[in-house]
Design an enzyme around this catalytic site. Structure first.
Site, PDB file in Angstrom:
ATOM      1  N   SER A 127      66.163  -4.668  40.429  1.00 28.85           N
ATOM      2  CA  SER A 127      66.038  -3.431  41.196  1.00 28.85           C
ATOM      3  C   SER A 127      64.800  -3.515  42.068  1.00 28.85           C
ATOM      4  CB  SER A 127      65.889  -2.278  40.196  1.00 28.85           C
ATOM      5  OG  SER A 127      65.299  -1.164  40.810  1.00 28.85           O
ATOM      6  N   TYR A 152      61.701   1.994  33.272  1.00 23.87           N
ATOM      7  CA  TYR A 152      62.904   1.338  33.801  1.00 23.87           C
ATOM      8  C   TYR A 152      62.506   0.174  34.714  1.00 23.87           C
ATOM      9  CZ  TYR A 152      66.609   0.475  37.169  1.00 23.87           C
ATOM     10  OH  TYR A 152      67.505  -0.156  37.995  1.00 23.87           O
ATOM     11  N   LYS A 156      62.797  -4.163  34.368  1.00 24.17           N
ATOM     12  CA  LYS A 156      63.346  -5.094  35.372  1.00 24.17           C
ATOM     13  C   LYS A 156      62.317  -6.178  35.707  1.00 24.17           C
ATOM     14  CE  LYS A 156      67.369  -3.169  35.681  1.00 24.17           C
ATOM     15  NZ  LYS A 156      68.549  -3.835  35.117  1.00 24.17           N
TER      16      LYS A 156
END
Ligand code: UD1
Length: 340
Positions: A127, A152, A156
């Site tokens: 991402s 989050y 990644k």
């Protein structure tokens, strides 16, 4: 026939990638999902669009013993496309350990299986959140990775590093890390799209649900240092993202990769503000969207959009759709859901 394993195949981007794989390749496709944020129903939708069968496994990737048993029964796997993960920025801020456990344990187990079983090709859903609040826009793959703004985004960053180190340790293993910007929209047929099981956190499903009276849109912050005060993102059609996976797979399988861990930005290169996204929806749907302005959301970066030249050059990929196409397809999908 080559076998491709897709994890998270019942999910939003996974299901659109199943469609591209089934329509444009001859691979044997196996989808693995535990339906934690998806429904088995997506498989029926994929089959309806493609009129082609594929195999499915229901499994939690965090269960290493069952993972080894189930994948052992497939036979040799030529490539893995790994989507399965949690993906909500605000949820990750509230429940960081859930994100570290789910996103990183599953990746660790899958990478272990891959190296233990000689699986050579791996594609990872990363991402643009790995860039954090970037100093210079648009970001290129060489832009420095700043501190992640959310757990989050951090999962990644760590996931990318795990894969990179694995590719250095095991010469037979090569990977492509695809840094998605903001995937939105739905399959142009209107038969497949995003279907969050709980209340969605992402902007576009909230917009379409608000338009049918099932949600209430709040714009998170209008005091950012941007042209209209709302955050800027690089929205990209989910089918363009799915197409990039088929191209990345070909890139690895045909040995076109120049390094054993290649990284590509997947965005359109255009930054769109939240208010501009709303205006696009209103234009294509012909509906006035009620919304309120709220405070900033924890974990949000201010502004980000991609330099996508590398993916265009190396993968021979180019996004086909603009923001109006994205909004129109999302609206078509929402209307389809209303009539089901
Ligand atoms: C982030 C990642 C993206 C990833 C996605 C997965 C960044 C920059 N992008 O997207 O790569 O695919 O997570 O979920 O980290 N908004 C509102 N009101 C709402 C919902 C959203 O104003 O009710 C705003 C947000 O503040 C943000 C924009 O809309 O500015 C997009 O939000 P969202 O759709 O949740 O995606 P990101 O968190 O940006």
């Amino acid at each position: 026939m080559q076998t491709i394993l897709v994890t998270g195949g019942a999910g939003y981007i996974g299901s659109h990638t199943l469609v591209e794989l089934l329509q444009n390749t001859d691979f044997r496709v196996v989808s693995l999902d535990n339906f934690s944020n998806s429904l088995e129903r997506s498989y029926e939708r994929v089959q309806k669009i493609c009129k082609r069968n594929f195999e499915t496994i229901c499994l939690d990737l965090c269960d290493k013993t069952r993972l080894y048993e189930a994948l052992g029964q497939i036979g040799h796997i030529d490539g893995i496309i790994h989507f399965a993960a949690y993906k909500s920025v605000p949820e990750s801020v509230k429940e960081p350990l859930l994100y570290y456990h789910n996103n990183l344990t599953s990746l660790n187990n899958l990478l272990s299986y891959a190296v233990d079983n000689g699986i050579k090709h791996f594609i990872f859903s990363s991402s643009c959140s790995v860039y954090g609040n970037a100093d210079d826009l648009p970001v290129t793959e060489a832009s420095p990775l700043k501190k992640a703004e959310s757990p989050y985004g951090h999962t990644k960053q760590v996931g990318e590093e795990m894969i990179s180190f694995v590719s250095q340790a095991y010469p037979a293993f090569s990977a492509v890390l695809l840094r998605y910007f903001n995937p939105v929209g739905a399959h142009l047929s209107g038969l497949l799209g995003e279907l969050p099981l709980n209340r969605p956190n992402n902007l576009v499903p909230i917009i379409t649900q608000t338009a049918v009276g099932k949600n209430a849109l709040t714009v998170f912050g209008k005091d950012y240092p941007t042209r209209d005060g709302s955050c800027i993102r690089d929205y990209i059609h989910v089918s363009d993202i799915a197409d990039a996976h088929v191209k990345a797979l070909d890139y690895l399988l045909s040995g076109k990769n120049k390094t054993r861990c290649s990284i590509f930005n997947l965005g359109t290169g255009t930054g769109i503000s939240v208010l501009e996204a709303i205006a696009s929806f209103e234009k294509v749907s012909g509906k006035k969207l009620p919304y309120t302005i709220g405070g900033r959301r924890a974990g949000d970066v201010v502004s980000i959009y991609a330099n996508n030249s590398l993916a265009k050059k190396e993968l021979s990929w180019s996004p086909q759709y603009g923001i109006d196409d994205m909004m129109l397809s999302a609206w078509k999908w929402q209307q389809h859901l209303e009539t089901e």
